[in-house]
Design a protein around this motif. Structure first.
Motif, PDB file in Angstrom:
ATOM      1  N   ASP A 109       0.806  -1.223   0.000  1.00 33.67           N
ATOM      2  CA  ASP A 109       0.000   0.000   0.000  1.00 33.67           C
ATOM      3  C   ASP A 109       0.837   1.271   0.000  1.00 33.67           C
ATOM      4  O   ASP A 109       0.340   2.336  -0.389  1.00 33.67           O
ATOM      5  CB  ASP A 109      -0.923   0.027   1.225  1.00 33.67           C
ATOM      6  N   ALA A 110       2.094   1.172   0.426  1.00 30.29           N
ATOM      7  CA  ALA A 110       2.854   2.388   0.711  1.00 30.29           C
ATOM      8  C   ALA A 110       4.049   2.649  -0.209  1.00 30.29           C
ATOM      9  O   ALA A 110       4.464   3.799  -0.335  1.00 30.29           O
ATOM     10  CB  ALA A 110       3.352   2.347   2.165  1.00 30.29           C
ATOM     11  N   LEU A 111       4.594   1.625  -0.836  1.00 25.60           N
ATOM     12  CA  LEU A 111       5.867   1.799  -1.530  1.00 25.60           C
ATOM     13  C   LEU A 111       5.681   2.085  -3.015  1.00 25.60           C
ATOM     14  O   LEU A 111       4.631   1.816  -3.588  1.00 25.60           O
ATOM     15  CB  LEU A 111       6.729   0.546  -1.348  1.00 25.60           C
ATOM     16  N   PRO A 112       6.716   2.635  -3.647  1.00 21.05           N
ATOM     17  CA  PRO A 112       6.655   2.890  -5.095  1.00 21.05           C
ATOM     18  C   PRO A 112       6.467   1.597  -5.891  1.00 21.05           C
ATOM     19  O   PRO A 112       6.816   0.505  -5.427  1.00 21.05           O
ATOM     20  CB  PRO A 112       8.023   3.533  -5.395  1.00 21.05           C
ATOM     21  N   ALA A 113       5.956   1.744  -7.099  1.00 23.46           N
ATOM     22  CA  ALA A 113       5.592   0.585  -7.915  1.00 23.46           C
ATOM     23  C   ALA A 113       6.774  -0.341  -8.177  1.00 23.46           C
ATOM     24  O   ALA A 113       6.602  -1.566  -8.234  1.00 23.46           O
ATOM     25  CB  ALA A 113       4.989   1.061  -9.242  1.00 23.46           C
ATOM     26  N   GLU A 114       7.983   0.214  -8.321  1.00 29.30           N
ATOM     27  CA  GLU A 114       9.129  -0.640  -8.654  1.00 29.30           C
ATOM     28  C   GLU A 114       9.528  -1.568  -7.510  1.00 29.30           C
ATOM     29  O   GLU A 114      10.249  -2.539  -7.720  1.00 29.30           O
ATOM     30  CB  GLU A 114      10.335   0.212  -9.075  1.00 29.30           C
ATOM     31  N   ARG A 115       9.062  -1.266  -6.306  1.00 29.88           N
ATOM     32  CA  ARG A 115       9.381  -2.130  -5.164  1.00 29.88           C
ATOM     33  C   ARG A 115       8.376  -3.275  -4.995  1.00 29.88           C
ATOM     34  O   ARG A 115       8.638  -4.220  -4.259  1.00 29.88           O
ATOM     35  CB  ARG A 115       9.376  -1.308  -3.872  1.00 29.88           C
ATOM     36  N   LEU A 116       7.231  -3.202  -5.650  1.00 30.23           N
ATOM     37  CA  LEU A 116       6.121  -4.089  -5.324  1.00 30.23           C
ATOM     38  C   LEU A 116       6.265  -5.525  -5.824  1.00 30.23           C
ATOM     39  O   LEU A 116       5.783  -6.444  -5.164  1.00 30.23           O
ATOM     40  CB  LEU A 116       4.811  -3.481  -5.832  1.00 30.23           C
ATOM     41  N   PRO A 117       6.886  -5.796  -6.987  1.00 29.23           N
ATOM     42  CA  PRO A 117       6.994  -7.196  -7.405  1.00 29.23           C
ATOM     43  C   PRO A 117       7.672  -8.094  -6.369  1.00 29.23           C
ATOM     44  O   PRO A 117       7.231  -9.224  -6.134  1.00 29.23           O
ATOM     45  CB  PRO A 117       7.813  -7.111  -8.702  1.00 29.23           C
ATOM     46  N   ALA A 118       8.717  -7.603  -5.725  1.00 30.60           N
ATOM     47  CA  ALA A 118       9.392  -8.404  -4.708  1.00 30.60           C
ATOM     48  C   ALA A 118       8.493  -8.642  -3.507  1.00 30.60           C
ATOM     49  O   ALA A 118       8.512  -9.725  -2.905  1.00 30.60           O
ATOM     50  CB  ALA A 118      10.686  -7.714  -4.265  1.00 30.60           C
ATOM     51  N   VAL A 119       7.675  -7.646  -3.147  1.00 26.58           N
ATOM     52  CA  VAL A 119       6.755  -7.798  -2.022  1.00 26.58           C
ATOM     53  C   VAL A 119       5.689  -8.838  -2.357  1.00 26.58           C
ATOM     54  O   VAL A 119       5.357  -9.700  -1.533  1.00 26.58           O
ATOM     55  CB  VAL A 119       6.109  -6.451  -1.657  1.00 26.58           C
ATOM     56  N   ARG A 120       5.154  -8.774  -3.574  1.00 27.81           N
ATOM     57  CA  ARG A 120       4.142  -9.758  -3.975  1.00 27.81           C
ATOM     58  C   ARG A 120       4.728 -11.170  -3.974  1.00 27.81           C
ATOM     59  O   ARG A 120       4.059 -12.137  -3.594  1.00 27.81           O
ATOM     60  CB  ARG A 120       3.603  -9.404  -5.361  1.00 27.81           C
ATOM     61  N   ALA A 121       5.975 -11.294  -4.409  1.00 27.22           N
ATOM     62  CA  ALA A 121       6.621 -12.608  -4.402  1.00 27.22           C
ATOM     63  C   ALA A 121       6.744 -13.149  -2.982  1.00 27.22           C
ATOM     64  O   ALA A 121       6.529 -14.349  -2.740  1.00 27.22           O
ATOM     65  CB  ALA A 121       7.998 -12.518  -5.063  1.00 27.22           C
ATOM     66  N   GLU A 122       7.064 -12.283  -2.024  1.00 22.95           N
ATOM     67  CA  GLU A 122       7.168 -12.733  -0.636  1.00 22.95           C
ATOM     68  C   GLU A 122       5.801 -13.110  -0.072  1.00 22.95           C
ATOM     69  O   GLU A 122       5.687 -14.057   0.722  1.00 22.95           O
ATOM     70  CB  GLU A 122       7.821 -11.648   0.218  1.00 22.95           C
ATOM     71  N   LEU A 123       4.754 -12.411  -0.474  1.00 18.16           N
ATOM     72  CA  LEU A 123       3.399 -12.786  -0.050  1.00 18.16           C
ATOM     73  C   LEU A 123       3.030 -14.169  -0.571  1.00 18.16           C
ATOM     74  O   LEU A 123       2.426 -14.980   0.144  1.00 18.16           O
ATOM     75  CB  LEU A 123       2.389 -11.756  -0.540  1.00 18.16           C
ATOM     76  N   GLU A 124       3.385 -14.460  -1.815  1.00 17.88           N
ATOM     77  CA  GLU A 124       3.101 -15.770  -2.380  1.00 17.88           C
ATOM     78  C   GLU A 124       3.859 -16.864  -1.637  1.00 17.88           C
ATOM     79  O   GLU A 124       3.319 -17.947  -1.374  1.00 17.88           O
ATOM     80  CB  GLU A 124       3.463 -15.784  -3.866  1.00 17.88           C
ATOM     81  N   LEU A 125       5.106 -16.591  -1.272  1.00 17.20           N
ATOM     82  CA  LEU A 125       5.889 -17.573  -0.519  1.00 17.20           C
ATOM     83  C   LEU A 125       5.295 -17.805   0.862  1.00 17.20           C
ATOM     84  O   LEU A 125       5.264 -18.938   1.361  1.00 17.20           O
ATOM     85  CB  LEU A 125       7.339 -17.104  -0.402  1.00 17.20           C
ATOM     86  N   LEU A 126       4.818 -16.735   1.505  1.00 20.74           N
ATOM     87  CA  LEU A 126       4.197 -16.875   2.819  1.00 20.74           C
ATOM     88  C   LEU A 126       2.938 -17.735   2.730  1.00 20.74           C
ATOM     89  O   LEU A 126       2.718 -18.626   3.556  1.00 20.74           O
ATOM     90  CB  LEU A 126       3.868 -15.495   3.389  1.00 20.74           C
ATOM     91  N   THR A 127       2.106 -17.472   1.727  1.00 17.98           N
ATOM     92  CA  THR A 127       0.887 -18.257   1.552  1.00 17.98           C
ATOM     93  C   THR A 127       1.221 -19.718   1.294  1.00 17.98           C
ATOM     94  O   THR A 127       0.610 -20.625   1.884  1.00 17.98           O
ATOM     95  CB  THR A 127       0.059 -17.691   0.384  1.00 17.98           C
ATOM     96  N   ALA A 128       2.195 -19.968   0.429  1.00 21.18           N
ATOM     97  CA  ALA A 128       2.574 -21.345   0.118  1.00 21.18           C
ATOM     98  C   ALA A 128       3.107 -22.073   1.348  1.00 21.18           C
ATOM     99  O   ALA A 128       2.795 -23.250   1.580  1.00 21.18           O
ATOM    100  CB  ALA A 128       3.615 -21.354  -0.996  1.00 21.18           C
ATOM    101  N   SER A 129       3.904 -21.373   2.162  1.00 22.66           N
ATOM    102  CA  SER A 129       4.450 -22.006   3.373  1.00 22.66           C
ATOM    103  C   SER A 129       3.345 -22.365   4.348  1.00 22.66           C
ATOM    104  O   SER A 129       3.333 -23.458   4.923  1.00 22.66           O
ATOM    105  CB  SER A 129       5.458 -21.070   4.045  1.00 22.66           C
ATOM    106  N   ALA A 130       2.390 -21.451   4.553  1.00 22.85           N
ATOM    107  CA  ALA A 130       1.291 -21.729   5.475  1.00 22.85           C
ATOM    108  C   ALA A 130       0.421 -22.860   4.961  1.00 22.85           C
ATOM    109  O   ALA A 130      -0.009 -23.739   5.738  1.00 22.85           O
ATOM    110  CB  ALA A 130       0.456 -20.464   5.681  1.00 22.85           C
ATOM    111  N   GLU A 131       0.151 -22.887   3.656  1.00 23.51           N
ATOM    112  CA  GLU A 131      -0.678 -23.956   3.096  1.00 23.51           C
ATOM    113  C   GLU A 131      -0.001 -25.308   3.228  1.00 23.51           C
ATOM    114  O   GLU A 131      -0.665 -26.334   3.411  1.00 23.51           O
ATOM    115  CB  GLU A 131      -0.991 -23.653   1.635  1.00 23.51           C
ATOM    116  N   GLN A 132       1.314 -25.316   3.150  1.00 30.59           N
ATOM    117  CA  GLN A 132       2.053 -26.571   3.251  1.00 30.59           C
ATOM    118  C   GLN A 132       2.140 -27.067   4.694  1.00 30.59           C
ATOM    119  O   GLN A 132       2.086 -28.273   4.947  1.00 30.59           O
ATOM    120  CB  GLN A 132       3.456 -26.393   2.672  1.00 30.59           C
ATOM    121  N   ARG A 133       2.245 -26.146   5.630  1.00 28.80           N
ATOM    122  CA  ARG A 133       2.558 -26.533   7.007  1.00 28.80           C
ATOM    123  C   ARG A 133       1.367 -26.530   7.950  1.00 28.80           C
ATOM    124  O   ARG A 133       1.472 -27.069   9.056  1.00 28.80           O
ATOM    125  CB  ARG A 133       3.666 -25.609   7.528  1.00 28.80           C
TER     126      ARG A 133
END
Length: 238
Positions: A178-202
């Motif tokens: 919600d807060a950072l410039p657009a060029e920073r967001l792809p890495a944040v989205r990738a970390e969100l996907e990893l968090l979701t995948a880890s929780a779904e697995q564990r």
């Protein structure tokens, strides 16, 4: 190209950028520092590359402008400060301690760090020019992606199945979106996907998993930010 080696090993604690730039100007060369602040450099390793220069600068003068010590220091090494916060969080998440609340408190400070860093121009590497605009000093830097991975990877690895930590970590990442410039967001989205995948697995139980994947700045007990989507009850309410 000339290599300047360090006679003794140690962690790169700081460098005198102004002094190194001035030395490069005096000898009409470009100095390339081969290790970022925070690296542990073994004895005899190349510390600086000298490109050009007639004559080349005195190696002892150049190495004297780079501080090596027994351990990292925070003055020119923000990644080390981040490393300390992450260390507090993952120690709290160890089975011997089992203190997710302390991990959540560490995430509060990590989030503030990331919001500041996310609005900062980062270069990896970055060059310092002389008064005529000629590059004279090249120093390794860290990218936004590297800082973000340092901030969240191990906490996710150790805390993805801890409801409080998973919720707080998700709130942190969504807050960055919600807060950072657009060029920073792809890495944040990738970390969100990893968090979701880890929780779904564990987390096997669907209800507990849905709870863990709901963002909450307090971990448990705060305002819910993003309830996860799920199937609706076909019978409706009542």
């Amino acid at each position: 190209m000339t290599h300047i080696r360090t006679e003794r090993g140690g962690a790169v604690q700081a460098l005198n950028a102004a002094g190194l730039t001035a030395a490069a100007v005096r000898h009409d060369c470009v100095l390339v520092v081969t290790h970022p602040v925070g690296d542990l450099v073994p004895p005899g390793a190349v510390l600086v590359e000298v490109h050009g220069g007639r004559p080349a600068p005195d190696p002892s003068q150049v190495t004297g402008l780079i501080a090596l010590g027994t351990e990292r220091a925070v003055e020119q090494d923000p990644a080390f400060a981040l490393r300390v916060l992450v260390g507090i969080a993952i120690r709290a998440l160890s089975p011997a301690v089992n203190d997710p609340t302390t991990a959540v408190q560490a995430l509060n400070h990590i989030e503030a760090f990331l919001h500041t860093l996310g609005r900062t121009v980062l270069h990896a590497p970055y060059a310092i020019a002389d008064e005529h605009g000629l590059p004279r000093l090249v120093v390794p830097g860290r990218s936004w992606e590297e800082y973000l991975q340092l901030a969240v990877t191990e906490i996710r690895d150790y805390g993805a199945d801890a409801t409080q930590v998973c919720r707080r970590l998700r709130a942190l990442l969504e807050g960055l979106l919600d807060a950072l410039p657009a060029e920073r967001l792809p890495a944040v989205r990738a970390e969100l996907e990893l968090l979701t995948a880890s929780a779904e697995q564990r987390i096997g139980d669907p209800a507990r998993r849905a709870t863990a994947l709901t963002a909450d700045r307090q971990g448990i007990g705060g305002h819910l930010m993003s309830p996860p989507a799920g199937p609706t009850d076909p019978a409706g309410p009542g």
